[in-house]
Design an enzyme around this catalytic site. Structure first.
Site, PDB file in Angstrom:
ATOM      1  N   CYS A 116       0.817  -1.227   0.000  1.00 27.91           N
ATOM      2  CA  CYS A 116       0.000   0.000   0.000  1.00 27.91           C
ATOM      3  C   CYS A 116       0.842   1.266   0.000  1.00 27.91           C
ATOM      4  O   CYS A 116       0.322   2.348  -0.286  1.00 27.91           O
ATOM      5  CB  CYS A 116      -0.918   0.021   1.211  1.00 27.91           C
ATOM      6  SG  CYS A 116      -1.908  -1.436   1.332  1.00 27.91           S
ATOM      7  N   HIS A 256      -3.297   7.176   2.956  1.00 29.81           N
ATOM      8  CA  HIS A 256      -3.710   5.875   2.429  1.00 29.81           C
ATOM      9  C   HIS A 256      -5.092   5.546   2.996  1.00 29.81           C
ATOM     10  O   HIS A 256      -5.348   5.708   4.186  1.00 29.81           O
ATOM     11  CB  HIS A 256      -2.678   4.828   2.859  1.00 29.81           C
ATOM     12  CG  HIS A 256      -3.092   3.432   2.544  1.00 29.81           C
ATOM     13  ND1 HIS A 256      -3.606   3.073   1.317  1.00 29.81           N
ATOM     14  CD2 HIS A 256      -3.088   2.293   3.298  1.00 29.81           C
ATOM     15  CE1 HIS A 256      -3.887   1.783   1.327  1.00 29.81           C
ATOM     16  NE2 HIS A 256      -3.588   1.291   2.508  1.00 29.81           N
ATOM     17  N   ASN A 286      -9.979  -0.276   0.495  1.00 30.01           N
ATOM     18  CA  ASN A 286      -8.521  -0.114   0.413  1.00 30.01           C
ATOM     19  C   ASN A 286      -8.042  -0.628  -0.948  1.00 30.01           C
ATOM     20  O   ASN A 286      -8.049  -1.831  -1.201  1.00 30.01           O
ATOM     21  CB  ASN A 286      -7.895  -0.913   1.569  1.00 30.01           C
ATOM     22  CG  ASN A 286      -6.387  -0.870   1.578  1.00 30.01           C
ATOM     23  OD1 ASN A 286      -5.750  -0.410   0.629  1.00 30.01           O
ATOM     24  ND2 ASN A 286      -5.794  -1.368   2.649  1.00 30.01           N
TER      25      ASN A 286
HETATM   26  N1  ACO Z   1     -17.615  -8.907  10.431  1.00 28.53           N
HETATM   27  C1  ACO Z   1     -17.918  -9.246  11.695  1.00 28.53           C
HETATM   28  N2  ACO Z   1     -16.991  -9.563  12.603  1.00 28.53           N
HETATM   29  C2  ACO Z   1     -15.709  -9.517  12.226  1.00 28.53           C
HETATM   30  C3  ACO Z   1     -15.322  -9.180  10.924  1.00 28.53           C
HETATM   31  C4  ACO Z   1     -16.334  -8.871  10.004  1.00 28.53           C
HETATM   32  N3  ACO Z   1     -16.068  -8.535   8.748  1.00 28.53           N
HETATM   33  N4  ACO Z   1     -13.988  -9.223  10.841  1.00 28.53           N
HETATM   34  C5  ACO Z   1     -13.526  -9.575  12.053  1.00 28.53           C
HETATM   35  N5  ACO Z   1     -14.572  -9.766  12.872  1.00 28.53           N
HETATM   36  C6  ACO Z   1     -14.548 -10.172  14.277  1.00 28.53           C
HETATM   37  C7  ACO Z   1     -13.286 -10.889  14.640  1.00 28.53           C
HETATM   38  O1  ACO Z   1     -13.396 -12.253  14.265  1.00 28.53           O
HETATM   39  C8  ACO Z   1     -13.253 -10.702  16.126  1.00 28.53           C
HETATM   40  O2  ACO Z   1     -14.126 -11.652  16.697  1.00 28.53           O
HETATM   41  P1  ACO Z   1     -13.716 -12.465  18.032  1.00 28.53           P
HETATM   42  O3  ACO Z   1     -13.501 -11.397  19.065  1.00 28.53           O
HETATM   43  O4  ACO Z   1     -14.900 -13.329  18.275  1.00 28.53           O
HETATM   44  O5  ACO Z   1     -12.453 -13.164  17.652  1.00 28.53           O
HETATM   45  C9  ACO Z   1     -13.896  -9.340  16.332  1.00 28.53           C
HETATM   46  O6  ACO Z   1     -14.550  -9.028  15.101  1.00 28.53           O
HETATM   47  C10 ACO Z   1     -12.931  -8.233  16.673  1.00 28.53           C
HETATM   48  O7  ACO Z   1     -11.824  -8.318  15.816  1.00 28.53           O
HETATM   49  P2  ACO Z   1     -10.714  -7.207  15.890  1.00 28.53           P
HETATM   50  O8  ACO Z   1      -9.619  -7.610  14.973  1.00 28.53           O
HETATM   51  O9  ACO Z   1     -10.394  -6.895  17.309  1.00 28.53           O
HETATM   52  O10 ACO Z   1     -11.504  -5.942  15.314  1.00 28.53           O
HETATM   53  P3  ACO Z   1     -10.939  -4.499  15.084  1.00 28.53           P
HETATM   54  O11 ACO Z   1     -11.753  -3.545  15.832  1.00 28.53           O
HETATM   55  O12 ACO Z   1      -9.450  -4.437  15.256  1.00 28.53           O
HETATM   56  O13 ACO Z   1     -11.232  -4.271  13.539  1.00 28.53           O
HETATM   57  C11 ACO Z   1     -10.063  -4.403  11.464  1.00 28.53           C
HETATM   58  C12 ACO Z   1     -10.696  -5.182  12.607  1.00 28.53           C
HETATM   59  C13 ACO Z   1     -11.123  -3.592  10.778  1.00 28.53           C
HETATM   60  C14 ACO Z   1      -9.442  -5.391  10.492  1.00 28.53           C
HETATM   61  C15 ACO Z   1      -8.985  -3.440  12.027  1.00 28.53           C
HETATM   62  O14 ACO Z   1      -8.124  -4.136  12.899  1.00 28.53           O
HETATM   63  C16 ACO Z   1      -8.195  -2.809  10.946  1.00 28.53           C
HETATM   64  O15 ACO Z   1      -8.687  -2.070  10.129  1.00 28.53           O
HETATM   65  N6  ACO Z   1      -6.884  -3.036  10.921  1.00 28.53           N
HETATM   66  C17 ACO Z   1      -6.058  -2.501   9.878  1.00 28.53           C
HETATM   67  C18 ACO Z   1      -6.227  -3.367   8.677  1.00 28.53           C
HETATM   68  C19 ACO Z   1      -5.714  -2.697   7.462  1.00 28.53           C
HETATM   69  O16 ACO Z   1      -5.963  -1.535   7.251  1.00 28.53           O
HETATM   70  N7  ACO Z   1      -5.027  -3.476   6.650  1.00 28.53           N
HETATM   71  C20 ACO Z   1      -4.494  -3.030   5.463  1.00 28.53           C
HETATM   72  C21 ACO Z   1      -3.450  -1.948   5.705  1.00 28.53           C
HETATM   73  S1  ACO Z   1      -2.031  -2.194   4.886  1.00 28.53           S
HETATM   74  C22 ACO Z   1      -2.488  -2.383   3.373  1.00 28.53           C
HETATM   75  O17 ACO Z   1      -3.296  -1.568   2.962  1.00 28.53           O
HETATM   76  C23 ACO Z   1      -2.006  -3.543   2.595  1.00 28.53           C
END
Ligand code: ACO
Length: 335
Positions: A116, A256, A286
């Site tokens: 990214c 980004h 993204n």
């Molecule tokens: N729908 C419902 N529940 C979900 C989903 C979904 N799509 N995805 C995850 N969950 C659940 C998980 O399984 C977890 O459940 P559990 O507690 O029973 O295990 C719960 O939601 C909480 O998961 P977290 O990972 O704590 O949720 P968080 O608030 O951190 O949000 C997210 C997750 C959106 C992925 C966040 O961590 C994030 O955005 N991180 C950055 C990711 C990113 O931007 N990546 C790309 C950047 S680099 C690049 O662009 C290549």
């Protein structure tokens, strides 16, 4: 650094595919909901390229639009640099395919990766070719078809990504302005928190790892979140320090477009008010290397970014990689 030639953004363009995937569509595939996706990420929809399209197809259109706004012909380009993690194929490079499509007969072309953050790495390369006098015009493209490496059985990742391409033309000028500075960084120790494990020489695709879905993105979302905020904040502060520009002088933060909460946290830490932070991830998700140039193009075409404004671009991605780039905008508003 005193430059005799500055690298100006003289043209810009983008292209996103027509097919829209909504949060409701994804809720038919995995256990998720519109409410969860919107509240955790800010994303409402993303675009998906139809099966016959490859990265070079979107990138060629974005490149043509950038050349049109720059008012130059493709044969005036000295180089084409393509940031992508989803090239058409292993080789030839997507850059070479785009060179052929545009008939940019005088340009050399290549791809670079860095996920990214790739666009800011490519922008830095392109600016230096221009500032050194090696090229008068360089086409810098960020393109990714992230849906091709997204696992639509994995709710942790499939809600996040989309497809698109954005391009800028960088041109040399004896006036001061344009790309004022860039700060880049990587930390390979954290490579495993965001990766596509199979398909390279470490783990060539086999039936076994294919069935284990290792050809798709694997991510530790919460770790990525923390490191993204920390690295982009540090890169921004280092860059402003080097360039002698103060945060209050930044007219637009164009980060980004990964997650609304990452961007809002970053904005707060940098004390840049929300009305000066551009966000379009709600429509596109993204798009990896394409996210910054598509956002820049949209903000400019909407008449938000104006000549002489200072634009701070911040990126973060797998690798880990990150970058900050500061540019003085020079393109006049679209009539
Ligand atoms: N729908 C419902 N529940 C979900 C989903 C979904 N799509 N995805 C995850 N969950 C659940 C998980 O399984 C977890 O459940 P559990 O507690 O029973 O295990 C719960 O939601 C909480 O998961 P977290 O990972 O704590 O949720 P968080 O608030 O951190 O949000 C997210 C997750 C959106 C992925 C966040 O961590 C994030 O955005 N991180 C950055 C990711 C990113 O931007 N990546 C790309 C950047 S680099 C690049 O662009 C290549």
């Amino acid at each position: 650094m005193n430059k005799t030639i500055s690298a100006f953004i003289s043209g810009i363009g983008s292209e996103v595919p027509a097919t829209v995937i909504t949060n409701e569509d994804l809720a038919q595939l995995v256990d998720t909901s519109d409410e969860w996706i919107r509240s955790r990420t800010g994303i409402q929809a993303r675009r998906q390229a139809s099966p016959e399209l490859a990265a070079s197809d979107l990138a060629t259109i974005a490149g043509q639009r950038a050349l049109e706004t720059a008012g130059i012909n493709a044969d005036e380009l000295g180089a084409i640099i393509v940031a992508t993690s989803t090239p058409d194929m292993v080789f030839p490079s997507t850059g070479c395919v785009i060179q052929k499509n545009l008939q940019a007969t005088n340009a050399f072309a290549y791809d670079l990766s860095d996920a990214c953050s790739g666009f800011l790495f490519a922008l830095s390369n392109g600016s230096q070719y221009v500032e050194s006098g090696m090229c008068q015009h360089v086409l810098v493209i960020g393109v990714d078809l992230m849906t091709r490496i997204t696992d639509f059985q994995d709710r942790n990742t499939c809600v996040l990504f989309g497809d698109g391409a954005g391009a800028v033309v960088i041109s040399g000028s004896k006036e001061t302005g344009g790309v004022l500075g860039t700060q880049l960084g990587t930390d390979g120790r954290f490579g495993e928190i965001l990766q596509v494990p199979a398909g390279g020489s470490r783990m060539p695709l086999t039936e076994e790892n294919f069935s284990e879905r290792k050809q798709f993105i694997h991510m530790n979302g919460s770790e990525v979140f923390k490191l993204a905020v920390r690295s982009m904040e540090q890169a921004a502060l280092q860059l402003l320090d080097h360039t002698g520009v103060s945060l209050k002088d930044i007219d637009w933060l164009v980060p980004h477009q990964a997650n609304k909460r990452i961007i809002e946290t970053l904005g707060k830490r940098l004390q840049i008010p929300g009305e000066r932070v551009f966000m379009n991830l709600q429509h596109y998700g993204n798009m990896s290397a394409a996210s910054i140039p598509v956002a820049l193009d949209e903000a400019w075409r909407k008449g938000l970014i104006l000549p002489d404004q200072l634009i701070l671009m911040l990126a973060f991605g797998g690798g880990l990689t990150w970058g900050a780039s500061l540019a003085k905008w020079s393109l006049p508003p679209q009539s």
